[in-house]
Design an enzyme around this catalytic site. Structure first.
Site, PDB file in Angstrom:
ATOM      1  N   HIS A  17       0.839  -1.211   0.000  1.00  0.00           N
ATOM      2  CA  HIS A  17       0.000   0.000   0.000  1.00  0.00           C
ATOM      3  C   HIS A  17       0.874   1.261   0.000  1.00  0.00           C
ATOM      4  O   HIS A  17       0.605   2.216  -0.733  1.00  0.00           O
ATOM      5  CB  HIS A  17      -0.895   0.043   1.246  1.00  0.00           C
ATOM      6  N   LYS A  41     -18.009  -5.757   7.052  1.00  0.00           N
ATOM      7  CA  LYS A  41     -16.771  -6.483   6.729  1.00  0.00           C
ATOM      8  C   LYS A  41     -16.055  -6.883   8.021  1.00  0.00           C
ATOM      9  O   LYS A  41     -15.877  -6.061   8.921  1.00  0.00           O
ATOM     10  CB  LYS A  41     -15.871  -5.612   5.844  1.00  0.00           C
ATOM     11  N   ARG A  90      -2.598  -6.275  -8.732  1.00  0.00           N
ATOM     12  CA  ARG A  90      -1.432  -7.142  -8.509  1.00  0.00           C
ATOM     13  C   ARG A  90      -1.391  -8.316  -9.464  1.00  0.00           C
ATOM     14  O   ARG A  90      -0.339  -8.757  -9.891  1.00  0.00           O
ATOM     15  CB  ARG A  90      -1.431  -7.672  -7.067  1.00  0.00           C
ATOM     16  N   SER A 128      -3.114  -7.898   2.718  1.00  0.00           N
ATOM     17  CA  SER A 128      -3.319  -7.787   4.170  1.00  0.00           C
ATOM     18  C   SER A 128      -3.705  -9.143   4.750  1.00  0.00           C
ATOM     19  O   SER A 128      -3.326  -9.475   5.873  1.00  0.00           O
ATOM     20  CB  SER A 128      -4.399  -6.747   4.472  1.00  0.00           C
TER      21      SER A 128
END
Ligand code: PNS
Length: 160
Positions: A17, A41, A90, A128
């Protein structure tokens, strides 16, 4: 002023990040790093913890600013007068979700373009979720996350 927003869960922020914020900070006058507070979430860290870690991790990027947001990203884009939404790309597996999100955000907020940035190769495999998984088992991640994040992860998982 050309301002971009970089939204995400940042649960927690990683060097991947940080790498993207650095890249975006070269392209825009200001980068607003927007930590999502989404009650639906499941997250490891509270929004305050995620914000505080991001603030510390980005303290040497002067044209970045960290906020917490709730609700639609498109509303934040309007409030903060952003011309771009930054997202990381990514791998091909990111594409479908990101494509849908970019088109929905364009419908809701046509003046902001989604800009996909690719992180440095060193961090391209990072997420993460994998960081949390490795940290839970006390694996070595000190070269993948900022020091403050390492400290918080150790505390959360009860490692020394
Ligand atoms: O890091 P993440 O979890 O992939 O980030 C997802 C995030 C926070 C960018 C996305 O869920 C979001 O924008 N949430 C805000 C609500 C919203 O605007 N949803 C519609 C997007 S199509």
């Amino acid at each position: 002023m050309r301002r971009a927003v970089y939204p995400g869960s940042f649960d927690p922020i990683t060097f991947g990040h940080v790498d993207l914020v650095r890249r975006a900070a070269v392209m825009f006058d200001e980068v607003v790093v927007a930590v999502a507070d989404n009650p639906n979430k499941k997250v490891l860290f509270t929004h305050d913890e995620r914000r505080d870690m991001a603030v510390d991790a980005l303290k040497d990027i002067p044209n970045s600013r960290v906020i917490v947001f709730r609700g639609l990203l498109a509303n934040l884009v309007e409030q903060e007068d952003c011309c771009a939404i930054i997202r990381g790309m990514r791998a091909v597996s990111d594409f479908e979700y990101e494509f849908q999100m970019a088109l929905m955000n364009r419908k809701l907020s046509p003046k902001a373009e989604t800009v996909f940035l690719v992180p440095s190769l060193r961090y391209v495999y990072l997420s993460s979720n994998t960081i949390k998984e490795v940290a839970k088992h006390d694996g070595k991640i000190d070269d993948l996350v900022p020091e403050i994040v390492l400290k918080h992860l150790k505390e959360k998982f009860g490692h020394k």
